[in-house]
Design a protein around this motif. Structure first.
Motif, PDB file in Angstrom:
ATOM      1  N   UNK A  86       0.722  -1.100  -0.020  1.00 55.77           N
ATOM      2  CA  UNK A  86      -0.155   0.045  -0.088  1.00 55.77           C
ATOM      3  C   UNK A  86       0.786   1.325  -0.116  1.00 55.77           C
ATOM      4  N   UNK A  87       1.954   1.187   0.396  1.00 59.26           N
ATOM      5  CA  UNK A  87       3.057   2.292   0.308  1.00 59.26           C
ATOM      6  C   UNK A  87       3.917   2.587  -0.973  1.00 59.26           C
ATOM      7  N   UNK A  88       3.308   1.730  -1.761  1.00 54.09           N
ATOM      8  CA  UNK A  88       4.297   1.699  -3.166  1.00 54.09           C
ATOM      9  C   UNK A  88       4.490   3.409  -3.765  1.00 54.09           C
ATOM     10  N   UNK A  89       3.519   3.967  -3.492  1.00 50.94           N
ATOM     11  CA  UNK A  89       3.823   5.697  -3.943  1.00 50.94           C
ATOM     12  C   UNK A  89       4.662   6.156  -3.185  1.00 50.94           C
ATOM     13  N   UNK A  90       4.851   5.731  -2.032  1.00 55.46           N
ATOM     14  CA  UNK A  90       5.949   6.564  -0.908  1.00 55.46           C
ATOM     15  C   UNK A  90       7.382   5.860  -1.147  1.00 55.46           C
ATOM     16  N   UNK A  91       7.452   4.716  -2.122  1.00 53.35           N
ATOM     17  CA  UNK A  91       8.983   4.175  -2.331  1.00 53.35           C
ATOM     18  C   UNK A  91       8.907   2.709  -2.085  1.00 53.35           C
ATOM     19  N   UNK A  92       8.077   2.083  -1.613  1.00 52.89           N
ATOM     20  CA  UNK A  92       8.101   0.747  -1.188  1.00 52.89           C
ATOM     21  C   UNK A  92       7.987  -0.255  -2.545  1.00 52.89           C
ATOM     22  N   UNK A 105       2.827  -5.089   6.030  1.00 52.65           N
ATOM     23  CA  UNK A 105       2.541  -3.688   6.589  1.00 52.65           C
ATOM     24  C   UNK A 105       3.162  -3.385   7.914  1.00 52.65           C
ATOM     25  N   UNK A 106       3.109  -4.272   8.874  1.00 53.00           N
ATOM     26  CA  UNK A 106       3.690  -4.146  10.154  1.00 53.00           C
ATOM     27  C   UNK A 106       5.250  -4.103  10.106  1.00 53.00           C
ATOM     28  N   UNK A 107       6.001  -4.552   9.169  1.00 49.09           N
ATOM     29  CA  UNK A 107       7.385  -4.198   8.911  1.00 49.09           C
ATOM     30  C   UNK A 107       7.975  -3.391   7.869  1.00 49.09           C
ATOM     31  N   UNK A 108       6.936  -2.820   7.107  1.00 53.73           N
ATOM     32  CA  UNK A 108       7.324  -1.721   5.921  1.00 53.73           C
ATOM     33  C   UNK A 108       7.676  -0.309   6.730  1.00 53.73           C
ATOM     34  N   UNK A 109       8.846   0.027   6.203  1.00 54.31           N
ATOM     35  CA  UNK A 109       9.434   1.350   6.614  1.00 54.31           C
ATOM     36  C   UNK A 109       8.852   2.737   5.838  1.00 54.31           C
ATOM     37  N   UNK A 110       7.845   2.519   4.908  1.00 53.39           N
ATOM     38  CA  UNK A 110       7.642   3.542   4.011  1.00 53.39           C
ATOM     39  C   UNK A 110       6.169   3.988   4.649  1.00 53.39           C
ATOM     40  N   UNK A 111       6.210   4.394   5.722  1.00 52.25           N
ATOM     41  CA  UNK A 111       4.957   5.262   6.207  1.00 52.25           C
ATOM     42  C   UNK A 111       5.233   6.696   6.441  1.00 52.25           C
ATOM     43  N   UNK A 112       4.269   7.647   6.180  1.00 56.26           N
ATOM     44  CA  UNK A 112       4.466   8.795   6.554  1.00 56.26           C
ATOM     45  C   UNK A 112       4.381   9.180   8.098  1.00 56.26           C
ATOM     46  N   UNK A 184       3.617  11.988  34.357  1.00 59.71           N
ATOM     47  CA  UNK A 184       3.821  10.861  33.652  1.00 59.71           C
ATOM     48  C   UNK A 184       4.915  11.352  32.593  1.00 59.71           C
ATOM     49  N   UNK A 185       5.991  10.432  32.352  1.00 61.61           N
ATOM     50  CA  UNK A 185       6.896  10.644  31.563  1.00 61.61           C
ATOM     51  C   UNK A 185       7.035   9.501  30.696  1.00 61.61           C
ATOM     52  N   UNK A 186       7.341   9.611  29.388  1.00 63.55           N
ATOM     53  CA  UNK A 186       7.524   8.477  28.506  1.00 63.55           C
ATOM     54  C   UNK A 186       8.244   8.867  27.125  1.00 63.55           C
ATOM     55  N   UNK A 187       8.736   7.968  26.740  1.00 58.58           N
ATOM     56  CA  UNK A 187       9.896   8.221  25.877  1.00 58.58           C
ATOM     57  C   UNK A 187       9.162   7.260  24.385  1.00 58.58           C
ATOM     58  N   UNK A 188       9.302   8.127  23.219  1.00 55.71           N
ATOM     59  CA  UNK A 188       8.942   7.401  22.046  1.00 55.71           C
ATOM     60  C   UNK A 188       9.680   7.943  20.787  1.00 55.71           C
ATOM     61  N   UNK A 189       9.543   6.952  19.594  1.00 56.11           N
ATOM     62  CA  UNK A 189      10.469   7.237  18.528  1.00 56.11           C
ATOM     63  C   UNK A 189       9.656   7.420  17.556  1.00 56.11           C
ATOM     64  N   UNK A 190      10.019   8.539  16.686  1.00 53.92           N
ATOM     65  CA  UNK A 190       9.149   8.953  15.737  1.00 53.92           C
ATOM     66  C   UNK A 190       9.474   8.190  14.356  1.00 53.92           C
ATOM     67  N   UNK A 191       8.781   6.983  14.235  1.00 52.37           N
ATOM     68  CA  UNK A 191       9.331   5.936  12.964  1.00 52.37           C
ATOM     69  C   UNK A 191       8.115   4.860  13.328  1.00 52.37           C
ATOM     70  N   UNK A 192       7.996   4.124  11.973  1.00 52.84           N
ATOM     71  CA  UNK A 192       7.081   3.103  11.868  1.00 52.84           C
ATOM     72  C   UNK A 192       7.786   1.829  12.469  1.00 52.84           C
ATOM     73  N   UNK A 193       6.885   0.924  13.045  1.00 56.41           N
ATOM     74  CA  UNK A 193       7.604  -0.237  13.831  1.00 56.41           C
ATOM     75  C   UNK A 193       8.282  -1.286  12.650  1.00 56.41           C
ATOM     76  N   UNK A 194       9.206  -0.732  12.029  1.00 53.74           N
ATOM     77  CA  UNK A 194       9.764  -1.610  10.887  1.00 53.74           C
ATOM     78  C   UNK A 194      11.030  -2.163  11.441  1.00 53.74           C
ATOM     79  N   UNK A 195      11.512  -3.638  11.289  1.00 50.82           N
ATOM     80  CA  UNK A 195      12.856  -3.848  11.608  1.00 50.82           C
ATOM     81  C   UNK A 195      13.902  -3.142  11.151  1.00 50.82           C
TER      82      UNK A 195
END
Length: 259
Positions: A86-92, A105-112, A184-195
């Motif tokens: 589904x992310x073919x237009x973004x480069x996958x 889709x869970x592993x794809x790195x081409x999400x906005x 409450x303090x938490x840490x996140x990474x702005x990225x898809x859950x790709x390997x």
């Protein structure tokens, strides 16, 4: 020509293009795309593996038992149909079998991803997020390196502090949520859950008036968009009694779990 060559030739000769109703490839119970294994009752009604236990293994159409006999024909159909990501237009560029689409889709790195600052509307791929932030938000971030303990000072009213691991080209956000009971303090990474992004954990330490709190999370969650909702898990709670003013000074170490 040997048997294997004949089989490949027959397969090649039988390759065809067809129009297929995509609903045919979805579970009729939950309407999610089928993944193997697929089960059928004695009357041939289908259900995915997730739905069978929810149905108490009773077919909703005929009440026959379902969840024991697999529908190998439908599984073969799934494996033989290849679709673009589904992310073919973004480069996958990957084409995957329909039965493995949800896994890809869970592993794809081409999400906005969306810039974490509230007044910024930028969206882009995760590996472009750091360059965007450096070019447009020069006073809103700090550079750091994974696996090294560093000091973090954050104004609670600002709610977030952005940290960039320039070496890994990743953007991490320290987020604060003030509640009557504390912060409450938490840490996140702005990225898809790709390997390909990697996996990280984090350790927070807060010391005030001789009292030390520490929290270690086994996971830094990778997210496409920062949430304004207080986290239900993966956080450190600093009680109101240990707060001093409107700022927090902590020690943070983000660990790279895959060197």
């Amino acid at each position: 020509m040997d048997c294997s060559s004949q089989k490949r030739q027959r397969t090649k000769d039988k390759t065809l293009s067809a129009t297929l109703d995509p609903d045919f490839l979805d579970c009729p119970i939950c309407f999610e795309p089928f993944t193997t294994p697929i089960f059928q009752c004695d009357n041939g009604h289908l259900a995915c593996a997730s739905c069978c236990p929810k149905l108490s293994y009773k077919c909703p159409s005929c009440r026959f038992h379902i969840g024991h006999s697999r529908c190998r024909a439908m599984e073969t159909v799934l494996e033989s149909i290849f679709v673009p990501c589904p992310n073919a237009k973004l480069g996958c560029t990957k084409n995957v079998s329909y039965g493995k689409l949800s896994t890809h889709k869970k592993e794809c790195g081409f999400y906005l991803c969306i810039c974490p600052l509230e007044d910024c509307n930028y969206t882009g791929l995760y590996h472009n997020m750091c360059s965007h932030f450096i070019a447009n938000h020069g006073n809103k971030y700090m550079l750091f390196h994974c696996d090294i303990i560093s000091n973090v000072q954050i104004n609670i009213s600002d709610k977030i502090l952005v940290r960039i691991d320039y070496e890994k080209n990743l953007l991490f956000v320290v987020q604060c949520f003030r509640e009557p009971c504390g912060v409450y303090v938490t840490v996140s990474c702005i990225a898809p859950p790709s390997g390909e992004v990697g996996e990280f954990s984090y350790h927070l330490t807060y010391t005030v008036d001789g009292n030390t709190m520490s929290y270690e999370s086994s996971e830094v969650k990778r997210i496409l968009k920062l949430s304004s909702q207080r986290p239900e898990e993966n956080f450190m709670l600093i009680p109101q009694s240990l707060l001093r003013g409107d700022s927090l000074t902590m020690k943070l170490c983000i660990k790279n779990l895959k060197q």
